[in-house]
Design an enzyme around this catalytic site. Structure first.
Site, mmCIF file in Angstrom:
data_model
loop_
_atom_site.group_PDB
_atom_site.id
_atom_site.type_symbol
_atom_site.label_atom_id
_atom_site.label_comp_id
_atom_site.label_asym_id
_atom_site.label_seq_id
_atom_site.Cartn_x
_atom_site.Cartn_y
_atom_site.Cartn_z
ATOM 1 N N HIS A 171 0.885 -1.251 0.086
ATOM 2 C CA HIS A 171 -0.003 0.016 -0.185
ATOM 3 C C HIS A 171 0.912 1.235 -0.078
ATOM 4 O O HIS A 171 0.689 2.154 -0.922
ATOM 5 C CB HIS A 171 -0.997 0.047 1.403
ATOM 6 N N TYR A 217 4.882 16.982 14.780
ATOM 7 C CA TYR A 217 3.783 16.592 15.645
ATOM 8 C C TYR A 217 3.573 17.439 16.763
ATOM 9 O O TYR A 217 2.447 17.503 17.456
ATOM 10 C CB TYR A 217 3.617 15.077 16.016
HETATM 11 P P1 ADP Z 1 5.645 8.931 10.912
HETATM 12 O O1 ADP Z 1 6.633 8.517 9.731
HETATM 13 O O2 ADP Z 1 4.392 8.680 10.590
HETATM 14 O O3 ADP Z 1 6.123 10.055 11.727
HETATM 15 P P2 ADP Z 1 6.897 7.292 12.978
HETATM 16 O O4 ADP Z 1 6.907 5.792 13.368
HETATM 17 O O5 ADP Z 1 7.862 8.328 13.295
HETATM 18 O O6 ADP Z 1 5.978 7.594 11.622
HETATM 19 O O7 ADP Z 1 5.558 7.665 14.212
HETATM 20 C C1 ADP Z 1 4.576 7.040 14.222
HETATM 21 C C2 ADP Z 1 3.280 7.828 14.781
HETATM 22 O O8 ADP Z 1 3.479 8.286 16.082
HETATM 23 C C3 ADP Z 1 3.131 9.025 13.925
HETATM 24 O O9 ADP Z 1 2.427 9.091 12.740
HETATM 25 C C4 ADP Z 1 2.393 10.136 14.967
HETATM 26 O O10 ADP Z 1 1.132 9.561 14.866
HETATM 27 C C5 ADP Z 1 2.803 9.524 16.359
HETATM 28 N N1 ADP Z 1 3.891 10.450 16.838
HETATM 29 C C6 ADP Z 1 5.349 10.251 16.774
HETATM 30 N N2 ADP Z 1 5.868 11.262 17.405
HETATM 31 C C7 ADP Z 1 4.872 11.944 17.926
HETATM 32 C C8 ADP Z 1 4.919 13.107 18.874
HETATM 33 N N3 ADP Z 1 6.139 13.740 19.474
HETATM 34 N N4 ADP Z 1 3.905 13.755 19.371
HETATM 35 C C9 ADP Z 1 2.640 13.250 18.855
HETATM 36 N N5 ADP Z 1 2.662 12.031 18.055
HETATM 37 C C10 ADP Z 1 3.763 11.619 17.709
#
Ligand code: ADP
Length: 400
Positions: A177, A298
């Site tokens: 996907h 984020y």
């Molecule tokens: P991505 O490539 O989506 O950033 P990650 O594996 O780094 O993938 O993070 C997974 C998910 O965790 C993110 O999509 C987000 O929803 C959440 N996330 C990661 N870090 C934070 C943060 N500091 N604050 C809020 N949500 C976070």
């Protein structure tokens, strides 16, 4: 009496004496043999009993569940593993398989068994909380001189295998996907250009930018997948050396300065200069970059990202990346380290995320012997804490 008669008489007397002596010896020998035979039989019976006890003890300690039944399907023996799988107390002697296991499929399998000459292989599902268990059953009729003497059932727990299979299938579906989305965007942009879009320079630039953006996304995704695969198979060699954390964080801050500025985020490095981890510098940079990028992406617009750290208990350092954004909902905290898990899919994609960042962070930290945890309550930001082995700045570099 004639001399011949006397000789014959003496001979007869001698023969009689010899026969009597011989019978006596024979009886003594017989008695000795009988005693030896009885001793041998006793020894044999004791050895056999010990051998049988040993076999039951071995069966009892087997990882696989074992149930032996008599011709009436009543349990003669059940081991600890079988008891644990089905929730009864072994040896459960005399109970029927249905009574002990409460599993109708097994009872039906046993009923079918006498008609089969080979081992029967069957998979059963046990409804358990929180998740079902899957067992492979090997069932065989036991025969003694042709007559049915019961049956043996051996249970192999396939649950872990089935779980891994499900994870693998989900991973393949996710990868397909994730690859398909940027590929189809690249393809439709190329089609638009070929269908005449190229005649307009503004359209050309816009669609070439789309192609460039999604080609970069594909490259990121493939790099992340390859790195995860190397980490999974233990092929990601770590070149361990003392890494001063303050300087490592500062390098990542410098790289992230542009994106932080675009979101109005202030970056604060609180690490004391003497805190040093024993780590692979390049892999540690990836860990810090992922955590700091996420905190910026984020976190709150015009917010703040703080990175701190300290030497904790003997031989360990802790590093914390903290933001003041909306944080991570409680139900998502344990899942953010899973591959492709995102709290907000659209937001992650819009920010160019692959959904693999935190999975890589966790794998790299664990490959160093450390661990990672996240703390967050909605509205008060997220704090990622990693624990790594400490390294003193004067320690020699070691490759693993
Ligand atoms: P991505 O490539 O989506 O950033 P990650 O594996 O780094 O993938 O993070 C997974 C998910 O965790 C993110 O999509 C987000 O929803 C959440 N996330 C990661 N870090 C934070 C943060 N500091 N604050 C809020 N949500 C976070």
């Amino acid at each position: 009496m004639t001399p011949v008669g006397i000789i014959l008489l003496l001979l007869a007397a001698a023969l009689g004496g010899a026969a009597f002596w011989f019978r006596g010896r024979l009886a003594a020998a017989n008695a000795r043999h009988a005693a030896e035979l009885a001793t041998l039989e006793r020894q044999h019976a004791t050895r056999l009993a010990a051998e049988i006890d040993r076999t039951w003890a071995l069966l009892d300690r087997m990882v696989e569940g074992v149930i032996v039944v008599d011709p009436d399907s009543r349990i003669q023996f059940a081991n600890q593993a079988a008891g644990a799988l089905f929730g009864f107390t072994p040896p459960a002697k005399g109970r029927t398989v249905l009574e002990a296991t409460r599993h109708h499929e097994l009872a039906a399998l046993l009923a079918r068994l006498p008609r089969e000459s080979e081992v029967l292989n069957h998979e059963v599902r046990l409804e358990r909380l929180p998740a079902p268990r899957y067992l492979q059953v090997n069932a065989l009729t036991l025969r003694n001189r042709g007559a049915i003497d019961g049956a043996i059932l051996v249970f192999h727990d396939l649950t872990r295998l089935r779980e891994l299979e499900a994870v693998r299938q989900e991973f393949v579906a996710n990868v397909s996907h994730e690859l398909r989305t940027p590929l189809s965007l690249i393809k439709s942009a190329a089609e638009t250009l070929l269908d005449g879009g190229m005649k307009d320079p503004a359209v050309t630039t816009r669609f070439l930018e789309i192609i460039d953006k999604h080609a970069n996304r594909l490259t990121l995704l493939i790099d992340d997948l390859l790195l995860l695969s190397r980490l999974d198979s233990g092929r990601a060699d770590l070149h361990l050396q003392p890494v001063p954390l303050r300087a490592a964080v500062q390098e990542v801050f410098d790289d992230a300065a542009l994106i932080a500025r675009s979101r109005g985020v202030t970056l604060q490095n609180h690490l004391p200069p003497d805190v040093c981890a024993r780590a692979d510098p390049e892999r540690l940079r990836q860990v810090l970059a992922n955590l700091i990028d996420n905190a910026i992406k984020y976190g709150r617009i015009d917010g703040q990202v703080d990175v701190g750290g300290r030497t904790i208990e003997r031989g360990w350092v802790e590093l914390t990346v903290r933001d003041d954004g909306p944080g991570i909902p409680p139900e998502a905290k344990a899942r953010v380290f899973e591959r492709f898990y995102r709290v907000d899919k659209a937001r992650s994609r819009e920010q160019g995320g692959t959904g693999l960042g935190l999975a890589i962070v966790k794998n790299v930290v664990q490959a160093h012997g450390g661990d990672i945890r996240v703390e967050s309550s909605p509205g008060s930001g997220a704090q990622f804490h990693i624990r790594l082995p400490a390294g003193s700045a004067d320690a020699p570099a070691v490759r693993t």
